[in-house]
Design an enzyme around this catalytic site. Structure first.
Site, PDB file in Angstrom:
ATOM      1  N   GLU A 271       0.826  -1.201   0.000  1.00  0.00           N
ATOM      2  CA  GLU A 271       0.000   0.000   0.000  1.00  0.00           C
ATOM      3  C   GLU A 271       0.864   1.257   0.000  1.00  0.00           C
ATOM      4  O   GLU A 271       0.505   2.273  -0.606  1.00  0.00           O
ATOM      5  CB  GLU A 271      -0.951  -0.005   1.196  1.00  0.00           C
ATOM      6  CG  GLU A 271      -1.997  -1.098   1.143  1.00  0.00           C
ATOM      7  CD  GLU A 271      -2.855  -1.025  -0.114  1.00  0.00           C
ATOM      8  OE1 GLU A 271      -3.327   0.076  -0.448  1.00  0.00           O
ATOM      9  OE2 GLU A 271      -3.037  -2.080  -0.765  1.00  0.00           O
ATOM     10  N   TRP A 274       1.539   1.794  -3.547  1.00  0.00           N
ATOM     11  CA  TRP A 274       0.511   2.524  -4.290  1.00  0.00           C
ATOM     12  C   TRP A 274       0.665   4.032  -4.084  1.00  0.00           C
ATOM     13  O   TRP A 274       0.444   4.825  -5.010  1.00  0.00           O
ATOM     14  CB  TRP A 274      -0.885   2.074  -3.867  1.00  0.00           C
ATOM     15  CG  TRP A 274      -1.347   0.846  -4.585  1.00  0.00           C
ATOM     16  CD1 TRP A 274      -1.383  -0.427  -4.095  1.00  0.00           C
ATOM     17  CD2 TRP A 274      -1.850   0.767  -5.927  1.00  0.00           C
ATOM     18  NE1 TRP A 274      -1.867  -1.292  -5.049  1.00  0.00           N
ATOM     19  CE2 TRP A 274      -2.172  -0.588  -6.181  1.00  0.00           C
ATOM     20  CE3 TRP A 274      -2.064   1.713  -6.939  1.00  0.00           C
ATOM     21  CZ2 TRP A 274      -2.682  -1.020  -7.407  1.00  0.00           C
ATOM     22  CZ3 TRP A 274      -2.575   1.282  -8.161  1.00  0.00           C
ATOM     23  CH2 TRP A 274      -2.878  -0.060  -8.385  1.00  0.00           C
ATOM     24  N   TRP A 302     -20.565  12.712 -20.568  1.00  0.00           N
ATOM     25  CA  TRP A 302     -21.189  13.062 -19.295  1.00  0.00           C
ATOM     26  C   TRP A 302     -22.492  13.827 -19.548  1.00  0.00           C
ATOM     27  O   TRP A 302     -22.505  14.802 -20.295  1.00  0.00           O
ATOM     28  CB  TRP A 302     -20.252  13.940 -18.454  1.00  0.00           C
ATOM     29  CG  TRP A 302     -18.958  13.304 -18.085  1.00  0.00           C
ATOM     30  CD1 TRP A 302     -17.728  13.611 -18.576  1.00  0.00           C
ATOM     31  CD2 TRP A 302     -18.760  12.257 -17.134  1.00  0.00           C
ATOM     32  NE1 TRP A 302     -16.762  12.813 -18.005  1.00  0.00           N
ATOM     33  CE2 TRP A 302     -17.373  11.967 -17.108  1.00  0.00           C
ATOM     34  CE3 TRP A 302     -19.612  11.524 -16.307  1.00  0.00           C
ATOM     35  CZ2 TRP A 302     -16.817  11.001 -16.283  1.00  0.00           C
ATOM     36  CZ3 TRP A 302     -19.064  10.549 -15.479  1.00  0.00           C
ATOM     37  CH2 TRP A 302     -17.687  10.294 -15.478  1.00  0.00           C
ATOM     38  N   ASN A 338     -10.906   2.920   2.954  1.00  0.00           N
ATOM     39  CA  ASN A 338     -10.537   2.858   1.544  1.00  0.00           C
ATOM     40  C   ASN A 338     -11.523   2.049   0.704  1.00  0.00           C
ATOM     41  O   ASN A 338     -11.851   2.424  -0.425  1.00  0.00           O
ATOM     42  CB  ASN A 338      -9.129   2.268   1.395  1.00  0.00           C
ATOM     43  CG  ASN A 338      -8.642   2.328  -0.032  1.00  0.00           C
ATOM     44  OD1 ASN A 338      -8.503   3.397  -0.610  1.00  0.00           O
ATOM     45  ND2 ASN A 338      -8.396   1.170  -0.642  1.00  0.00           N
ATOM     46  N   TRP A 356     -16.008  12.482 -12.622  1.00  0.00           N
ATOM     47  CA  TRP A 356     -15.147  12.171 -11.483  1.00  0.00           C
ATOM     48  C   TRP A 356     -14.522  13.409 -10.861  1.00  0.00           C
ATOM     49  O   TRP A 356     -14.192  13.418  -9.659  1.00  0.00           O
ATOM     50  CB  TRP A 356     -14.050  11.184 -11.886  1.00  0.00           C
ATOM     51  CG  TRP A 356     -13.075  11.676 -12.923  1.00  0.00           C
ATOM     52  CD1 TRP A 356     -13.135  11.482 -14.273  1.00  0.00           C
ATOM     53  CD2 TRP A 356     -11.883  12.456 -12.702  1.00  0.00           C
ATOM     54  NE1 TRP A 356     -12.068  12.072 -14.904  1.00  0.00           N
ATOM     55  CE2 TRP A 356     -11.278  12.684 -13.969  1.00  0.00           C
ATOM     56  CE3 TRP A 356     -11.272  12.969 -11.572  1.00  0.00           C
ATOM     57  CZ2 TRP A 356     -10.098  13.400 -14.124  1.00  0.00           C
ATOM     58  CZ3 TRP A 356     -10.088  13.695 -11.715  1.00  0.00           C
ATOM     59  CH2 TRP A 356      -9.527  13.906 -12.973  1.00  0.00           C
ATOM     60  N   TRP A 379      -9.300   8.743  -7.856  1.00  0.00           N
ATOM     61  CA  TRP A 379     -10.540   9.026  -8.569  1.00  0.00           C
ATOM     62  C   TRP A 379     -10.445   8.578 -10.025  1.00  0.00           C
ATOM     63  O   TRP A 379     -11.393   8.010 -10.574  1.00  0.00           O
ATOM     64  CB  TRP A 379     -10.895  10.502  -8.454  1.00  0.00           C
ATOM     65  CG  TRP A 379     -11.674  10.760  -7.204  1.00  0.00           C
ATOM     66  CD1 TRP A 379     -11.181  11.155  -5.990  1.00  0.00           C
ATOM     67  CD2 TRP A 379     -13.076  10.589  -7.024  1.00  0.00           C
ATOM     68  NE1 TRP A 379     -12.199  11.234  -5.067  1.00  0.00           N
ATOM     69  CE2 TRP A 379     -13.372  10.897  -5.679  1.00  0.00           C
ATOM     70  CE3 TRP A 379     -14.112  10.207  -7.873  1.00  0.00           C
ATOM     71  CZ2 TRP A 379     -14.668  10.834  -5.166  1.00  0.00           C
ATOM     72  CZ3 TRP A 379     -15.409  10.143  -7.373  1.00  0.00           C
ATOM     73  CH2 TRP A 379     -15.680  10.454  -6.026  1.00  0.00           C
TER      74      TRP A 379
END
Length: 453
Positions: A271, A274, A302, A338, A356, A379
């Site tokens: 993690e 990441w 959109w 998360n 987003w 995102w």
């Protein structure tokens, strides 16, 4: 007495493992610790409300710790290039040190300032204090950046191990005459009208000492359950270190070396990987918060924004229990588990068909751990437009997610109790999950047909 050194603190609000501070102390001259609230330089993104709350308290903690060791924190507000040069002139400083930043506008500011100060005969040096592996040190065999996490992290682990953390200094000698400093209270970082930060105060204690305590508690009490229970929002198995790393109250080197030999450390350290991957991605794509990394997603159709749907999502009034619980946890505490972040983001993007970027902006304002890399990176990951992103056809079903990861309903009961109470009256669902999922898949067909660069 030698002319003083300036240590420019940024997102590294700590004394332990602070390479720039160590360089200043090694120079054997008085040290001026400087923090600049820069909301004016081109490209610098102003902090969100929850971040401003955290910053206030973390700066207060840092100043107290500096004073215990003979120094103090000088606070200035304004464009960083001007402020640093002003403080250099005021103090007659001979050296300026900082730990490196990796966002595009920040790098431009630092490079320009470094060149200008050196022209004036001031010693300037920058250091690696915020990432385990700097972006230019991790490349593919072809010498390019990675776009997929797994080979990226394998390449990181093939490099020499991250350096050992530096010890915390016992003394930090301040100058005889310290430069003028703003009053922290005058910056207005704390909410007052209204004061909505009660939940943040109940949940968090910013500052390096509290960060160290949390790290030790996680390593002794929770890490052995991390791999097994990290996806369960009520299990208490996550580290809660994300705001500590975001503000640099802990360095990633400290976390790495204290965790690496613990049982279950492998998944936890991945993690951290990441986090590294997000920052490496931002380094190569500085406009990550505003533009699709995968440009074919510019073709996504959109629909016109429905403000009432966006507000319902923000308030946790969508009619879906785990989504509403997550959004209320976020508003109350400045944090969200998360797994629930992924579910709430997927619901906004793929069920409500809201861009987003609207979600990223809301999280930027409400998360205490929102930073310039991880927030937009994650995102875009959910949207399918980012690096190593979730497949466009993956739509998190909030009901299935709740049944899988909140089987006993404790998380929903804590944050959205009307869904669990016999006489509860939860809001009506904003959308039908099946039909809204199909609408998202139909919209993604435009992306599949879009030309790729």
């Amino acid at each position: 007495m030698s002319a003083p050194s300036i240590v420019w603190f940024r997102d590294d609000l700590r004394l332990a493992d602070h390479p720039a501070l160590r360089a200043a102390l090694d120079r054997d001259a008085p040290v001026i610790a400087l923090y600049i609230l820069d909301e004016e330089s081109p490209g610098i993104r102003p902090l969100g409300g929850a971040a401003r709350w955290w910053l206030h308290h973390s700066l207060a903690s840092l100043d107290a710790r500096l004073r215990e060791r003979g120094g103090r924190l000088v606070l200035r507000r304004g464009p960083a290039d001007r402020v640093v040069r002003d403080v250099v002139a005021d103090a007659g400083a001979a050296a300026v040190y900082w730990n490196r930043r990796y966002g595009g506008p920040e790098r431009e500011i630092d490079a320009g300032l470094k060149a200008a100060l050196r022209e004036d005969g001031v010693e300037v040096a920058s250091f690696a204090g915020s990432l385990l592996f700097e972006p230019w040190t991790v490349t593919t065999g072809a010498g390019t950046h990675f776009s997929v996490y797994s080979p990226f992290w394998r390449a990181c682990l093939a490099l020499p191990s991250p350096r050992a953390p530096l010890p915390e200094p016992r003394e930090i000698p301040g100058p005889v005459r310290s430069p003028a400093s703003d009053d922290l209270a005058d910056w207005g970082l704390l909410p007052t009208a209204p004061d909505w930060a009660g939940g943040l105060r109940d949940t968090w204690e910013p500052g390096e000492p509290a960060a160290r305590r949390r790290l030790q508690a996680f390593l002794t009490e929770d890490i052995d359950a991390y791999d097994r229970a990290r996806d369960q929002p009520s299990a208490g198995a996550t580290s809660l270190l994300s705001p500590r790393l975001r503000w640099g109250e802990l360095s990633p080197h400290t976390v790495w070396h204290e965790a690496v030999h613990a049982a279950g450390a492998g998944r936890f350290l991945s993690e951290l990987g990441w986090r590294e991957f997000a920052w490496h991605t931002l380094f190569h794509f500085p406009d990550l918060a505003t533009r699709n990394l995968r440009r074919e997603f510019d073709a996504f159709p959109w629909p016109p924004l429905r403000p009432t749907a966006l507000r319902a999502w923000q308030r946790g009034e969508t009619g879906y229990a785990i989504v509403d619980a997550g959004m209320r946890e976020l508003w109350r505490t400045g944090y969200m588990h998360n797994r629930v972040r992924m579910v709430t983001a997927s619901f906004l993007i793929k069920n409500l068909l809201i861009d987003w970027r609207h979600g990223e902006e809301w999280f930027w304002d409400t998360l205490v751990d929102a930073d310039g890399a991880n927030n937009p990176f994650n995102w875009q990951w959910v949207a399918g437009s980012g690096a190593d992103a979730a497949p466009y056809f993956r739509v998190f079903n909030p009901e299935l997610q709740a049944s899988k990861f909140d089987k006993d309903g404790r998380y929903v009961a804590e944050w959205a109790p009307e869904y669990r109470a016999p006489d509860g009256r939860p809001p009506l669902p904003l959308v039908d999950l099946k039909s809204s999922r199909q609408a998202a898949l139909d919209a993604y067909e435009h992306v599949k047909r879009a030309p790729r660069d």
